[in-house]
Design a protein around this motif. Structure first.
Motif, PDB file in Angstrom:
ATOM      1  N   ALA A  20       1.278   1.207  -2.859  1.00 48.50           N
ATOM      2  CA  ALA A  20       0.424   1.987  -1.952  1.00 48.50           C
ATOM      3  C   ALA A  20      -0.331   1.074  -1.000  1.00 48.50           C
ATOM      4  O   ALA A  20      -0.458   1.390   0.192  1.00 48.50           O
ATOM      5  N   ASP A  21      -0.814  -0.063  -1.494  1.00 52.28           N
ATOM      6  CA  ASP A  21      -1.534  -1.007  -0.645  1.00 52.28           C
ATOM      7  C   ASP A  21      -0.614  -1.630   0.397  1.00 52.28           C
ATOM      8  O   ASP A  21      -1.043  -1.936   1.506  1.00 52.28           O
ATOM      9  N   ARG A  23       2.229  -0.082   1.613  1.00 52.87           N
ATOM     10  CA  ARG A  23       2.684   0.971   2.533  1.00 52.87           C
ATOM     11  C   ARG A  23       1.551   1.580   3.352  1.00 52.87           C
ATOM     12  O   ARG A  23       1.712   1.832   4.534  1.00 52.87           O
ATOM     13  N   ARG A  24       0.459   1.874   2.696  1.00 60.63           N
ATOM     14  CA  ARG A  24      -0.717   2.485   3.335  1.00 60.63           C
ATOM     15  C   ARG A  24      -0.387   3.734   4.148  1.00 60.63           C
ATOM     16  O   ARG A  24      -0.995   4.002   5.178  1.00 60.63           O
ATOM     17  N   ASP A  25       0.562   4.519   3.670  1.00 63.17           N
ATOM     18  CA  ASP A  25       0.969   5.712   4.401  1.00 63.17           C
ATOM     19  C   ASP A  25       0.386   7.005   3.822  1.00 63.17           C
ATOM     20  O   ASP A  25       0.624   8.089   4.339  1.00 63.17           O
ATOM     21  N   GLY A  89      -4.556   1.245   0.053  1.00 59.14           N
ATOM     22  CA  GLY A  89      -3.498   2.235  -0.186  1.00 59.14           C
ATOM     23  C   GLY A  89      -3.996   3.400  -1.016  1.00 59.14           C
ATOM     24  O   GLY A  89      -3.656   4.562  -0.757  1.00 59.14           O
ATOM     25  N   VAL A 155      -2.027  -4.741   8.055  1.00 59.38           N
ATOM     26  CA  VAL A 155      -1.027  -4.606   7.008  1.00 59.38           C
ATOM     27  C   VAL A 155      -0.052  -5.770   7.098  1.00 59.38           C
ATOM     28  O   VAL A 155       0.503  -6.055   8.153  1.00 59.38           O
TER      29      VAL A 155
END
Length: 174
Positions: A20-21, A23-25, A89, A155
């Protein structure tokens, strides 16, 4: 839950957070290997991520208060920002699912979690008591102030290569 399943769930959660960190989506990484087995549903995974966020935030607030116990509001805002920097994320996922829950059950859970977190912020800033009906409103103001000064770090799309220690842990966990 057995000790092995507990450890497996913890390791899976660490992988989820790392993904998640990266991708951060704002999407729950249910596609990662072992996530469906360890958590079962999106709501269970979201609850674990929300708990990780809250635990990290509470610890960070405590550390900020130790450094400067006289300015409670500044400590809470600084702690929120620092936690968001540590878990960008997770913050993106929580925000995404607050705004766009997958179903009514998730919407209700996120509404409760948001109110409790905001009340917690207000209490820790010394602006409300836990039983104060307006605590969540005061906490929302603190969260808005924290977000206003928060600038997510850029990112890095190149994932870290796993170290030998990480590979050994993964092999032992399997």
């Amino acid at each position: 839950m057995t000790w092995n399943s507990y450890r497996h769930r913890g390791e899976t959660l660490r992988r989820v957070i790392a993904s998640a960190d990266l991708r951060r989506d704002g999407r729950l990484p249910m596609d990662l290997e072992g996530v469906a087995d360890a958590f079962g549903s999106e709501l269970d995974l979201l609850g674990a991520l929300q708990l990780r966020w809250h635990t990290r935030l509470a610890g960070r607030i405590e550390r900020e208060l130790v450094e400067d116990p006289m300015d409670l509001e500044r400590a809470v805002v600084a702690a929120w920002r620092a936690t968001a920097d540590e878990l960008p994320g997770v913050r993106a996922i929580v925000d995404q699912h607050r705004e766009h829950p997958l179903d009514e059950e998730m919407a209700a859970a996120m509404t409760r979690a948001e109110a409790k977190e905001r009340a917690f912020l207000a209490v820790m800033a010394g602006r409300a008591s836990a039983s104060d009906a307006g605590a969540a409103r005061v906490g929302a103001r603190l969260e808005t102030a924290a977000r206003a000064g928060w600038h997510p770090q850029s990112v890095d799309l190149q994932p870290e290569r796993p170290t030998l220690l990480h590979r050994l842990r993964a092999a032992l966990a399997a």
